[in-house]
Design a protein around this motif. Structure first.
Motif, short mmCIF file in Angstrom:
data_model
loop_
_atom_site.label_atom_id
_atom_site.label_comp_id
_atom_site.label_asym_id
_atom_site.label_seq_id
_atom_site.Cartn_x
_atom_site.Cartn_y
_atom_site.Cartn_z
N ARG A 19 0.80 -1.22 0.00
CA ARG A 19 0.00 0.00 0.00
C ARG A 19 0.84 1.28 0.00
N THR A 20 2.13 1.16 0.25
CA THR A 20 2.95 2.38 0.36
C THR A 20 4.20 2.37 -0.52
N GLY A 21 4.68 1.18 -0.90
CA GLY A 21 5.97 1.07 -1.57
C GLY A 21 6.10 1.89 -2.84
N THR B 156 -7.51 6.78 -16.46
CA THR B 156 -6.71 5.99 -17.40
C THR B 156 -6.93 6.47 -18.84
N ARG B 157 -8.20 6.76 -19.17
CA ARG B 157 -8.50 7.21 -20.55
C ARG B 157 -7.96 8.62 -20.81
N ILE C 75 -8.41 22.22 -10.24
CA ILE C 75 -7.09 21.90 -9.69
C ILE C 75 -6.39 20.90 -10.61
N GLY C 76 -5.06 21.00 -10.72
CA GLY C 76 -4.29 20.11 -11.59
C GLY C 76 -3.50 19.09 -10.78
N PHE C 77 -3.35 17.86 -11.35
CA PHE C 77 -2.57 16.81 -10.71
C PHE C 77 -1.80 16.03 -11.76
N ASN C 78 -0.73 15.39 -11.31
CA ASN C 78 -0.05 14.39 -12.13
C ASN C 78 -0.94 13.14 -12.11
N VAL C 79 -1.47 12.75 -13.27
CA VAL C 79 -2.45 11.67 -13.32
C VAL C 79 -1.83 10.33 -12.89
N SER C 80 -0.53 10.16 -13.10
CA SER C 80 0.13 8.91 -12.69
C SER C 80 0.06 8.73 -11.18
N TYR C 81 0.20 9.83 -10.44
CA TYR C 81 0.13 9.74 -8.97
C TYR C 81 -1.26 9.33 -8.51
N ASP D 266 -1.76 5.60 -9.33
CA ASP D 266 -1.03 4.74 -8.40
C ASP D 266 -1.85 4.50 -7.14
N VAL D 267 -2.45 5.56 -6.62
CA VAL D 267 -3.25 5.43 -5.40
C VAL D 267 -4.50 4.59 -5.65
#
Length: 370
Positions: free
Chosen positions: A142-144, A272-273, A321-327, A330-331
């Motif tokens: 859950r954290t690695g 994802t899309r 608000i903007g985010f890195n979609v990969s982050y 991952d969650v």
């Protein structure tokens, strides 16, 4: 040194032990695995001076001659893997060579003296705890993903373990996102007071590979600069990172006012899309929040654009608000509940992601300027 062993049990143990051995070594002996035979027990040891892994195999028949020798780890593993499943392998060591035989196959490997093989420090631990492998696996899984990989802030290239008499908590961050998971179950701990330690990234990854039986127990022994974990078949030892982990409590948003609840699966698919047409370098997506609606927008330098609208439970103020979609992905990939909760204070503050108020994990993701 002379013994016979089943190919399958050797491959299973050697696979894990050889994983610790680095391909490029400054010391030639570090490319080798140490084989030690005592009666009907064979131990295999691999190390890179930071991490050491010892595997133990009980032989069906006691070895003819006890002894110890080091052989090239990768070559031995490749030889054993190439032999037929279910076959037996005969080993015999003489002078500076080891003969490996199975069926009509014969191999001769060069050796290096076992006395030159480095020993990881055997310090007395200050704290001991016992828990189920499945519990530890959940904490790491859950954290690695949030550990840094090659950050100059070396203390981020690992995972913080925080232990007190009541609980074990692990935290990982790369400076852009943070993952935290707390073991809610009562565990058996001996030792005075609490302890904080940073396990290096390689140590975390190698330890995770050992956790194959969720119900079996694992004993953890924590020293001043080492951690040792023991399962039925393996003993794992790792140096700890000498550094101070950031105060993670400070970055966890306190009482954010805008709270979104939505389907984890729907949000994951939508992210994802949209990620397909995000900027390949920065991976940015824009989230537009209005009453019970989330619009996700991504675009790239080629003037291409993706837009998704997802129904959510949201009654806060209108936000963009903007985010890195990969982050975010991952969650959403490690959470398991049907619903997720995303909490925000304003467009410039970090987002807090959780499964629910009763969950054992929480995640903080910093916003991006788009």
């Amino acid at each position: 040194m002379k013994f016979s062993i089943s190919r399958d049990s050797l491959v299973r143990s050697l696979n894990l032990v050889a994983g610790v051995v680095e391909r490029r070594q400054t010391l030639p002996i570090l490319a080798n695995v140490l084989l030690v035979l005592k009666e009907d027990w064979l131990s295999l040891t691999g190390t890179d001076l930071e991490v050491e892994l010892v595997g133990r195999i009980q032989l069906a028949v006691a070895g003819e001659e006890s002894g110890e020798v080091t052989v090239p780890a990768r070559k031995l593993l490749d030889i054993c893997k190439s032999l037929p499943e279910g076959s037996d392998i005969k080993f015999s060591a003489k002078e500076n060579k080891v003969a490996v035989r199975s069926g009509s196959s014969r191999f001769t490997l060069s050796t290096l003296p076992a006395r030159e093989f480095p020993n990881v420090e055997n310090s007395i631990g200050t704290h001991q705890l016992t828990l189920k492998q499945g519990q530890l696996k959940r904490l790491i899984d859950r954290t690695g993903f949030a550990m840094a990989q090659q950050d100059v802030r070396y203390y981020l290239n690992g995972m913080l373990w925080e232990l007190d008499s009541k609980q074990l908590r692990v935290v990982a961050t790369d400076g852009h996102r943070l993952a935290m998971c707390t073991l809610k179950d009562k565990i058996s701990v001996t030792g005075e007071g609490g302890v904080q330690m940073i396990l290096p990234r390689k140590g975390v990854l190698e330890l995770a590979r050992l956790l194959v039986d969720d119900k079996a127990e694992i004993q953890i022994n924590i020293g001043s600069n080492h951690i040792r974990a023991t399962t039925g078949d393996f003993t794992f030892t790792s140096k700890l990172v000498d550094g101070k982990f950031p105060d993670y409590e400070k970055v966890v948003p306190r009482s954010p006012t805008n709270i979104l609840k939505g389907s984890r699966q729907e949000l994951r698919q939508a992210f994802t899309r949209t990620a397909i047409l995000s900027n390949e370098k920065f991976r940015g997506v824009r989230l537009k929040l209005t009453a019970n609606t989330l619009d996700i927008v991504a675009n790239n330098p080629e003037q291409e654009e993706a837009e998704e609208t997802v129904p959510v439970d949201y009654s806060g103020e209108t936000l963009e608000i903007g985010f890195n979609v990969s982050y975010l992905l991952d969650v959403l990939g490690v959470l398991s509940g049907d619903q997720i909760k995303l909490s925000l204070a304003d467009p410039n503050s970090s987002a807090l992601l959780e499964e629910s108020d009763e969950g054992d994990s929480l995640y903080v993701v910093m916003p991006m300027r788009l």
